[in-house]
Write an enzyme that holds these catalytic residues in place. Structure first.
Site, PDB file in Angstrom:
ATOM      1  N   GLU A   1      -1.513 -14.362  -5.694  1.00  0.00           N
ATOM      2  CA  GLU A   1      -1.357 -13.143  -6.463  1.00  0.00           C
ATOM      3  C   GLU A   1       0.058 -12.595  -6.327  1.00  0.00           C
ATOM      4  O   GLU A   1       0.706 -12.784  -5.306  1.00  0.00           O
ATOM      5  CB  GLU A   1      -2.334 -12.072  -5.960  1.00  0.00           C
ATOM      6  CG  GLU A   1      -3.743 -12.400  -6.315  1.00  0.00           C
ATOM      7  CD  GLU A   1      -4.717 -11.944  -5.255  1.00  0.00           C
ATOM      8  OE1 GLU A   1      -5.613 -11.183  -5.609  1.00  0.00           O
ATOM      9  OE2 GLU A   1      -4.556 -12.332  -4.094  1.00  0.00           O
TER      10      GLU A   1
ATOM     11  N   CYS B   1      -3.818 -17.340   4.361  1.00  0.00           N
ATOM     12  CA  CYS B   1      -2.971 -17.081   5.531  1.00  0.00           C
ATOM     13  C   CYS B   1      -3.748 -17.439   6.788  1.00  0.00           C
ATOM     14  O   CYS B   1      -4.956 -17.206   6.870  1.00  0.00           O
ATOM     15  CB  CYS B   1      -2.566 -15.607   5.582  1.00  0.00           C
ATOM     16  SG  CYS B   1      -1.415 -15.238   6.925  1.00  0.00           S
TER      17      CYS B   1
ATOM     18  N   SER C   1       5.168  -5.781  10.394  1.00  0.00           N
ATOM     19  CA  SER C   1       3.844  -5.201  10.226  1.00  0.00           C
ATOM     20  C   SER C   1       3.334  -4.878  11.639  1.00  0.00           C
ATOM     21  O   SER C   1       2.908  -5.766  12.365  1.00  0.00           O
ATOM     22  CB  SER C   1       2.982  -6.260   9.520  1.00  0.00           C
ATOM     23  OG  SER C   1       1.797  -5.723   9.084  1.00  0.00           O
TER      24      SER C   1
ATOM     25  N   CYS D   1      -5.045 -11.362  10.713  1.00  0.00           N
ATOM     26  CA  CYS D   1      -5.040  -9.911  10.964  1.00  0.00           C
ATOM     27  C   CYS D   1      -6.404  -9.361  10.531  1.00  0.00           C
ATOM     28  O   CYS D   1      -6.883  -9.669   9.434  1.00  0.00           O
ATOM     29  CB  CYS D   1      -3.912  -9.244  10.179  1.00  0.00           C
ATOM     30  SG  CYS D   1      -2.302  -9.932  10.579  1.00  0.00           S
TER      31      CYS D   1
ATOM     32  N   CYS E   1       5.798  -7.590  -5.668  1.00  0.00           N
ATOM     33  CA  CYS E   1       5.289  -8.070  -4.382  1.00  0.00           C
ATOM     34  C   CYS E   1       4.815  -9.508  -4.604  1.00  0.00           C
ATOM     35  O   CYS E   1       3.998  -9.761  -5.490  1.00  0.00           O
ATOM     36  CB  CYS E   1       4.130  -7.168  -3.941  1.00  0.00           C
ATOM     37  SG  CYS E   1       3.276  -7.763  -2.477  1.00  0.00           S
TER      38      CYS E   1
ATOM     39  N   CYS F   1      -2.011  -2.792  -0.332  1.00  0.00           N
ATOM     40  CA  CYS F   1      -1.766  -3.504   0.917  1.00  0.00           C
ATOM     41  C   CYS F   1      -3.061  -3.986   1.545  1.00  0.00           C
ATOM     42  O   CYS F   1      -4.007  -3.227   1.683  1.00  0.00           O
ATOM     43  CB  CYS F   1      -1.066  -2.592   1.907  1.00  0.00           C
ATOM     44  SG  CYS F   1       0.587  -2.222   1.400  1.00  0.00           S
TER      45      CYS F   1
ATOM     46  N   CYS G   1      -7.031  -7.415   7.076  1.00  0.00           N
ATOM     47  CA  CYS G   1      -6.437  -8.000   5.876  1.00  0.00           C
ATOM     48  C   CYS G   1      -7.412  -8.950   5.187  1.00  0.00           C
ATOM     49  O   CYS G   1      -7.912  -9.887   5.809  1.00  0.00           O
ATOM     50  CB  CYS G   1      -5.157  -8.736   6.266  1.00  0.00           C
ATOM     51  SG  CYS G   1      -4.446  -9.652   4.901  1.00  0.00           S
TER      52      CYS G   1
HETATM   53 FE1  SF4 Z   1      -1.496 -12.928   6.878  1.00  0.00          FE
HETATM   54 FE2  SF4 Z   1      -1.685 -10.796   8.473  1.00  0.00          FE
HETATM   55 FE3  SF4 Z   1      -0.057 -10.736   6.302  1.00  0.00          FE
HETATM   56 FE4  SF4 Z   1      -2.722 -10.718   6.023  1.00  0.00          FE
HETATM   57  S1  SF4 Z   1      -1.466  -9.103   6.984  1.00  0.00           S
HETATM   58  S2  SF4 Z   1      -1.278 -11.964   4.844  1.00  0.00           S
HETATM   59  S3  SF4 Z   1      -3.394 -12.076   7.712  1.00  0.00           S
HETATM   60  S4  SF4 Z   1       0.148 -12.045   8.134  1.00  0.00           S
END
Ligand code: SF4
Length: 369
Positions: free
Chosen positions: A97, A117, A233, A121, A110, A352, A124
Site C-alpha cells: 500500500e 514485515c 518509532s 510490533c 507514504c 499509522c 501494528c
Molecule cells: Fe514492521 Fe513495526 Fe513498522 Fe509495523 S511498525 S511495519 S511491524 S517495523
C-alpha cells in the site's frame, strides 16, 4: 531487462551494450524519473528507432493499482499488486500500500519498502502479515510515481478536474509496510534516484525514513553522503515496556539505539524525529512522558511526534484527550520539542499502523502468491 529502478550508471552500461551513445542514458533517466514517463512510447525525447529497440530488449514493470480508497480528509490509499520479478529474492507476487496525503502547499506520500514485515510490533497490523518479501528499488520508486501521476490525471489534490497541478512541495515518508533498514540496499538505491536532482528531484530534507530501531542500519545510513532524514518509532518509555510492544528492542535495547541516534549526523536545521504512538492505559501516563523527556535529554537535535492510537482491529485503546495533552505539556516543560499528530485517512485504513492490505469491507485481503 527491467528499466525501472536502474541507476544512471546502469543505464549507461545498457546503452553501451546496445551500441548507443552514453548521453542516451541521461535522456532515458530523465524521461523515466524526472518526467515520470512510465512507458517507452511516452519517451518522445528518444528517437523512435531507439524506443523500438528498447521495447524489444527491456521492459518497465509497474505495480497494478487494484483499489483506490479516497478518505473524507483527502488522503488516498492505493492497494497495489506487485508482479513476480525475475530475481530470485523477489520472485513472489505480493501486494503493498501507498498513501497520498494532500495539504496546504504540499503533498506527502507514504510508501512501503517491504510486503508485510517481520519485525512484529504489537500495535501494528502489518506485523500480522509476516514478511512476504522485500521490494525492489523500482517497486519502491513506482509507488511515488504512480501516486503522483494518478493525482495529476485524476484532478489534482483537491479532486478538482481542472486542477492538474501538484502541490509545490513533495514529501516522502518511508513509513508504510515494512522495515526500510531490513531492505537497505534496495531502499537506498531507490532513495539515490528519488533524491537526485537529475532524477526524481525530491529534496533530501523532505524525505523521512522511519525505523523500528535497526541499529546496524542506522549506523550505515549515517555514512551515506545523501540520505533521507531519520525517524525512530519509539513508542515506549523504558526497555521493559518496549520489549513487549516492539520485541526488536530485545536485540537493540534503548541504550544502544539512543547511542546510535546521538552519533547520527544532522544538517544545520535537521532533527531526528521520535514517533510515539500513545496507547491508552499502556504508555501514556505522566510518568512515561517524564521518562521519554529524560531519554531525549542528551541526544542533540530531536523532536517527538505524539500519535494518538487509532482504534481498530487490535486490542488497544485510544488515549484520552487529557492524557495526550498532559503528555505533550510535560515534554514541552522539559524542553523537548513535541507535536501531536492525528493520523490522516483513518476512514480508509490509511493511518499509522493500519496498513495491512484491507479492502473496502475492512477485511484482511489474501496476500497474492
Ligand atoms: Fe514492521 Fe513495526 Fe513498522 Fe509495523 S511498525 S511495519 S511491524 S517495523
Amino acid at each position: 531487462m527491467e528499466l525501472l529502478g536502474k541507476s544512471r550508471e546502469e543505464l549507461q552500461a545498457l546503452c553501451e551494450a546496445i551500441g548507443e551513445p552514453r548521453y542516451r542514458a541521461g535522456q532515458i533517466y530523465e524521461a523515466l524519473y524526472a518526467q515520470r514517463k512510465l512507458s517507452l512510447e511516452e519517451m518522445t525525447s528518444l528517437p523512435k528507432a531507439l524506443r523500438e529497440r528498447l521495447a524489444q530488449e527491456t521492459r518497465i514493470t509497474l505495480p497494478v493499482v487494484k483499489q483506490r480508497f479516497v478518505s473524507s480528509d483527502g488522503a488516498i490509499r492505493y492497494l497495489m499488486s506487485l508482479p513476480r520479478t525475475e530475481e530470485k529474492a523477489t520472485a513472489r507476487a505480493a501486494s503493498v500500500e501507498a498513501v497520498f496525503m494532500p495539504s496546504e502547499g504540499r503533498q506527502t506520500i507514504c510508501i512501503s519498502t517491504q510486503a508485510g514485515c517481520a519485525v512484529d510490533c504489537q500495535f501494528c497490523l502489518t506485523a500480522q502479515l509476516g514478511l512476504i518479501r522485500n521490494l525492489t528499488a523500482g517497486e519502491i520508486l513506482a509507488q511515488i510515481m504512480l501516486s503522483l501521476n494518478d493525482v495529476t490525471t485524476s484532478g489534482g489534490c483537491n479532486g478538482d478536474p481542472n486542477d492538474r497541478q501538484l502541490a509545490p512541495q513533495t514529501n516522502v515518508v518511508l513509513m508504510g509496510q515494512g522495515e526500510p533498514l531490513l531492505n537497505y540496499d534496495a531502499v537506498m538505491k531507490a532513495m539515490r534516484i528519488a533524491l537526485d536532482q537529475r532524477g526524481m528531484r525530491i529534496t533530501p530534507r523532505h524525505v523521512t525514513l522511519s525505523t523500528s530501531g535497526i541499529v546496524p542500519g542506522i549506523e550505515r545510513l549515517a555514512e551515506e553522503k545523501v540520505r533521507p532524514k531519520l525517524a525512530i518509532s519509539l513508542n515506549a518509555s523504558c526497555d521493559e515496556q518496549r520489549d513487549v510492544l516492539m520485541p526488536i528492542n530485545k536485540k537493540y535495547p534503548l541504550r544502544v539505539l539512543l547511542d546510535a541516534c546521538k552519533k547520527f549526523p544532522r544538517g544545520s536545521r535537521e532533527y531526528i524525529t521520535f514517533e510515539y504512538v500513545l496507547l491508552g492505559g499502556v504508555n501514556d501516563t505522566p510518568e512515561d512522558a517524564r521518562r521519554v523527556a529524560k531519554l531525549m535529554s542528551d541526544l542533540g537535535r530531536v523532536k517527538v511526534n505524539l500519535i494518538p492510537w487509532n482504534p481498530g482491529a487490535l486490542p488497544y485503546k485510544e488515549p484520552s484527550a487529557e492524557s495526550v495533552s498532559e503528555f505533550h505539556r510535560i515534554l514541552l516543560e522539559k524542553g523537548v520539542p513535541a507535536f501531536t499528530r492525528y493520523s490522516r485517512g483513518r476512514d480508509v485504513m490509511a493511518a499509522c499502523g493500519q496498513l495491512a492490505l484491507k479492502d473496502a469491507d475492512n477485511s484482511l485481503l489474501p496476500v497474492l502468491r
